[in-house]
Design a protein around this motif. Structure first.
Motif, PDB file in Angstrom:
ATOM      1  N   ASP A   2      17.758 -29.268   7.595  1.00 45.32           N
ATOM      2  CA  ASP A   2      17.605 -30.140   6.530  1.00 45.32           C
ATOM      3  C   ASP A   2      17.168 -28.911   5.325  1.00 45.32           C
ATOM      4  OD1 ASP A   2      18.870 -32.193   6.457  1.00 45.32           O
ATOM      5  OD2 ASP A   2      16.902 -33.745   6.801  1.00 45.32           O
ATOM      6  N   LYS A   3      16.165 -28.112   5.986  1.00 46.25           N
ATOM      7  CA  LYS A   3      15.445 -26.818   5.260  1.00 46.25           C
ATOM      8  C   LYS A   3      16.361 -25.870   5.223  1.00 46.25           C
ATOM      9  CE  LYS A   3      11.066 -27.268   7.217  1.00 46.25           C
ATOM     10  NZ  LYS A   3      10.139 -26.609   8.307  1.00 46.25           N
ATOM     11  N   ILE A   4      17.185 -25.418   5.684  1.00 43.05           N
ATOM     12  CA  ILE A   4      18.130 -24.345   5.342  1.00 43.05           C
ATOM     13  C   ILE A   4      19.323 -25.024   3.976  1.00 43.05           C
ATOM     14  CG2 ILE A   4      20.700 -23.379   6.119  1.00 43.05           C
ATOM     15  CD1 ILE A   4      18.162 -22.080   6.714  1.00 43.05           C
ATOM     16  N   HIS A   5      19.535 -26.211   3.549  1.00 39.89           N
ATOM     17  CA  HIS A   5      20.258 -26.718   2.532  1.00 39.89           C
ATOM     18  C   HIS A   5      19.370 -26.624   0.930  1.00 39.89           C
ATOM     19  CE1 HIS A   5      24.252 -27.866   4.386  1.00 39.89           C
ATOM     20  NE2 HIS A   5      22.583 -28.437   5.519  1.00 39.89           N
ATOM     21  N   GLN A   6      18.008 -27.260   2.046  1.00 40.86           N
ATOM     22  CA  GLN A   6      17.646 -27.273  -0.320  1.00 40.86           C
ATOM     23  C   GLN A   6      17.289 -25.680  -0.336  1.00 40.86           C
ATOM     24  OE1 GLN A   6      16.311 -29.628  -1.694  1.00 40.86           O
ATOM     25  NE2 GLN A   6      14.369 -28.037  -2.501  1.00 40.86           N
ATOM     26  N   MET A   7      16.469 -24.934   0.647  1.00 46.64           N
ATOM     27  CA  MET A   7      16.546 -22.848   0.622  1.00 46.64           C
ATOM     28  C   MET A   7      18.268 -23.205  -0.096  1.00 46.64           C
ATOM     29  SD  MET A   7      16.129 -19.584   2.950  1.00 46.64           S
ATOM     30  CE  MET A   7      17.741 -19.966   3.588  1.00 46.64           C
ATOM     31  N   LEU A   8      18.925 -23.263   0.150  1.00 46.65           N
ATOM     32  CA  LEU A   8      20.371 -22.653  -0.199  1.00 46.65           C
ATOM     33  C   LEU A   8      20.305 -22.904  -1.781  1.00 46.65           C
ATOM     34  CD1 LEU A   8      22.834 -23.889   2.801  1.00 46.65           C
ATOM     35  CD2 LEU A   8      22.912 -21.040   1.149  1.00 46.65           C
ATOM     36  N   MET A   9      19.572 -24.689  -2.206  1.00 41.13           N
ATOM     37  CA  MET A   9      20.428 -24.720  -4.078  1.00 41.13           C
ATOM     38  C   MET A   9      19.545 -24.717  -4.177  1.00 41.13           C
ATOM     39  SD  MET A   9      21.394 -27.593  -3.483  1.00 41.13           S
ATOM     40  CE  MET A   9      21.575 -28.899  -4.433  1.00 41.13           C
ATOM     41  N   GLU A  10      18.400 -23.567  -3.812  1.00 39.46           N
ATOM     42  CA  GLU A  10      17.163 -22.935  -4.464  1.00 39.46           C
ATOM     43  C   GLU A  10      17.461 -21.285  -4.791  1.00 39.46           C
ATOM     44  OE1 GLU A  10      13.108 -23.296  -2.280  1.00 39.46           O
ATOM     45  OE2 GLU A  10      13.287 -24.557  -2.878  1.00 39.46           O
ATOM     46  N   LEU A  11      18.630 -20.791  -3.916  1.00 39.81           N
ATOM     47  CA  LEU A  11      19.348 -19.582  -4.606  1.00 39.81           C
ATOM     48  C   LEU A  11      19.939 -18.938  -5.047  1.00 39.81           C
ATOM     49  CD1 LEU A  11      19.974 -18.503  -0.839  1.00 39.81           C
ATOM     50  CD2 LEU A  11      17.892 -17.834  -1.617  1.00 39.81           C
ATOM     51  N   GLY A  12      20.082 -20.241  -6.180  1.00 38.49           N
ATOM     52  CA  GLY A  12      21.607 -20.259  -6.634  1.00 38.49           C
ATOM     53  C   GLY A  12      22.399 -19.593  -6.653  1.00 38.49           C
TER      54      GLY A  12
END
Length: 194
Positions: A2-12
């Motif tokens: 889940d942290k990876i999915h959140q990070m991917l969202m933040e990376l834009g």
């Protein structure tokens, strides 16, 4: 995961200046900076990071990374080139960026190239790369989890985090070094054709 999915969202990952984002009229430097800040401001690592500054643009101009401007205004082509420079500078040196864009600049100056189709192709590849990166990262995380599961340690999550960082940097270095070799090939090809 889940942290990876959140990070991917933040990376834009799909954040780019699209052709439609660029006005048809020439812009002053402050307007160019505002355009980049508006587009990339949300994906900065922190508030202190600058997306684009007058100094950066002036250094790009002095380094001849893009063809000369007219009347202190930047054309659509300039903005496209600055966008490419913005993306390339994360992995390549200024001299490598210059070598990479020299032929494009020459063709624009000589009227032998329309930049919009080239940039559209770049944007298409960038979108494909973002999708591929997401898939690859998810697989990469699974591989790291598998490697860490064999370790005997109470803080496996932290070790997993460190191992993932080291592994991603390793992959990044592979891509950067490959890009540098391709830059060197541009120079070799120019020498051979003279």
């Amino acid at each position: 995961m889940d942290k990876i999915h959140q990070m991917l969202m933040e990376l834009g990952l799909d954040t780019n200046i699209k052709i439609d984002d660029i006005p048809d009229l020439d812009l002053y430097m402050d307007q160019v900076i505002q355009l980049f800040e508006k587009k990339f401001g949300e994906v900065k690592r922190n508030d202190e990071e600058k997306v684009l500054t007058k100094t950066m643009i002036n250094n790009y101009a002095k380094g001849k990374l893009f063809f000369p401007i007219t009347n202190k205004k930047y054309s659509k082509e300039h903005i496209i080139l600055i966008s490419l420079i913005y993306q390339l500078k994360g992995a390549l040196s200024i001299s490598d960026i210059k070598k990479t864009l020299d032929e494009v600049n020459e063709k624009i100056i000589n009227g032998n190239m329309e930049l919009d189709p080239f940039y559209s192709a770049y944007l298409n590849l960038s979108s494909t790369n973002a999708a591929q990166f997401t898939t690859d990262l998810e697989e990469h995380v699974k591989e790291v989890e598998k490697e860490v599961s064999s370790l005997e340690d109470d803080e496996k999550e932290q070790l997993e985090h460190i191992l993932l960082i080291a592994s991603l940097v390793n992959m990044s270095n592979f891509y950067r070094r490959t890009a540098e070799k391709l830059v060197d090939m541009i120079k070799e090809n120019k020498t051979e054709t003279k």
